[in-house]
Scaffold this motif. Sequence first.
Motif, short mmCIF file in Angstrom:
data_model
loop_
_atom_site.label_atom_id
_atom_site.label_comp_id
_atom_site.label_asym_id
_atom_site.label_seq_id
_atom_site.Cartn_x
_atom_site.Cartn_y
_atom_site.Cartn_z
N GLU A 17 -14.21 87.14 71.15
CA GLU A 17 -13.55 88.38 70.76
C GLU A 17 -13.46 88.56 69.25
O GLU A 17 -13.26 89.67 68.77
CB GLU A 17 -12.14 88.48 71.39
CG GLU A 17 -11.17 87.41 70.93
CD GLU A 17 -11.26 86.13 71.74
OE1 GLU A 17 -10.48 85.21 71.47
OE2 GLU A 17 -12.11 86.03 72.64
N SER A 18 -13.65 87.51 68.46
CA SER A 18 -13.53 87.64 67.00
C SER A 18 -14.90 87.71 66.31
O SER A 18 -14.96 87.75 65.10
CB SER A 18 -12.71 86.49 66.42
OG SER A 18 -13.43 85.27 66.57
N TRP A 19 -15.95 87.70 67.07
CA TRP A 19 -17.29 87.68 66.50
C TRP A 19 -17.80 89.09 66.25
O TRP A 19 -17.59 89.99 67.05
CB TRP A 19 -18.23 86.94 67.45
CG TRP A 19 -19.61 86.87 66.92
CD1 TRP A 19 -20.06 85.99 65.99
CD2 TRP A 19 -20.71 87.70 67.26
NE1 TRP A 19 -21.38 86.22 65.74
CE2 TRP A 19 -21.81 87.27 66.50
CE3 TRP A 19 -20.88 88.76 68.11
CZ2 TRP A 19 -23.05 87.86 66.58
CZ3 TRP A 19 -22.12 89.36 68.19
CH2 TRP A 19 -23.19 88.90 67.43
N GLY A 20 -18.51 89.28 65.12
CA GLY A 20 -19.08 90.58 64.80
C GLY A 20 -19.98 90.50 63.59
O GLY A 20 -20.29 89.40 63.08
N LEU A 21 -20.40 91.64 63.09
CA LEU A 21 -21.35 91.72 61.98
C LEU A 21 -20.83 91.00 60.73
O LEU A 21 -21.56 90.25 60.09
CB LEU A 21 -21.66 93.19 61.66
CG LEU A 21 -22.77 93.43 60.65
CD1 LEU A 21 -24.11 92.91 61.17
CD2 LEU A 21 -22.87 94.91 60.31
N ASP A 23 -18.72 88.52 60.48
CA ASP A 23 -18.75 87.07 60.67
C ASP A 23 -20.18 86.53 60.59
O ASP A 23 -20.43 85.52 59.93
CB ASP A 23 -18.13 86.69 62.02
CG ASP A 23 -18.18 85.19 62.25
OD1 ASP A 23 -17.57 84.45 61.46
OD2 ASP A 23 -18.86 84.76 63.20
N GLU A 131 -25.36 93.22 69.16
CA GLU A 131 -24.92 92.88 70.51
C GLU A 131 -25.18 91.41 70.78
O GLU A 131 -25.92 90.75 70.05
CB GLU A 131 -25.63 93.74 71.55
CG GLU A 131 -27.15 93.61 71.52
CD GLU A 131 -27.85 94.61 72.43
OE1 GLU A 131 -27.37 95.74 72.57
OE2 GLU A 131 -28.88 94.22 73.00
N THR A 133 -23.84 87.39 71.62
CA THR A 133 -22.85 86.42 71.16
C THR A 133 -23.41 85.72 69.93
O THR A 133 -24.60 85.87 69.61
CB THR A 133 -22.58 85.36 72.24
OG1 THR A 133 -23.78 84.57 72.43
CG2 THR A 133 -22.16 85.98 73.57
N TRP A 137 -27.70 86.51 69.54
CA TRP A 137 -27.41 87.87 69.08
C TRP A 137 -28.69 88.67 68.86
O TRP A 137 -29.77 88.11 68.71
CB TRP A 137 -26.55 87.87 67.82
CG TRP A 137 -27.10 87.07 66.68
CD1 TRP A 137 -26.80 85.77 66.37
CD2 TRP A 137 -28.04 87.49 65.69
NE1 TRP A 137 -27.50 85.37 65.26
CE2 TRP A 137 -28.26 86.41 64.82
CE3 TRP A 137 -28.71 88.69 65.45
CZ2 TRP A 137 -29.14 86.49 63.73
CZ3 TRP A 137 -29.58 88.77 64.38
CH2 TRP A 137 -29.78 87.67 63.53
#
Length: 186
Positions: A17-21, A23, A131, A133, A137
């Motif tokens: 839930e805390s992963w994104g661009l 990070d 998109e 994990t 990714w």
Amino acid sequence: MAALPLAATAAPSLAAESWGLEDLFARFAKIASSDARFTETREVGLLTTPLESSGTLTYRRPDLLEKRTLQPEAESLRLDGDRLTLTRADGASRTLSVSSMPEIQTYVESIRATLRGDVPTVMRFYEVALEGTLQDWRMQLTPRAEEARKIVQRIVIAGREATIRRIEVLQADGDRSVMTIQPDPA
């Protein structure tokens, strides 16, 4: 160009839930240099069979990228700052300014800004869709500039943690290239 970096030691995974661009790019920003091997297949509308090549990739922070094709014929493509130099097998070379050619600059920044972990630059040149994990990714980049979209329809970069494993470029004319990247064992 650019597993880019090419072969990175990744930090432990974060919760999904805390992963994104931000990070992902923060992980790329920690890598000073990397080396890898590549194989590339290019599908060109005018040809009946794909073109295949292989060689090595090098990245050195902040903006040195080099693609050395070894097969089928030796040549190199070196990006150092704003200078892009192509050296052919016969030794002939040509150098040009990336910033003077916006359509080339857009393509260059898809890789270079990703490797630097430079979110603002990637966002300036592309609409970004990320998109998956951190372990698997996929980032789709669609050029923002109309001139760039006349050449490149989209670029899809895929990887694992701070390692690029695959770069697919779909050109506006339907031509396509897929580069598979593996860390250099050396």
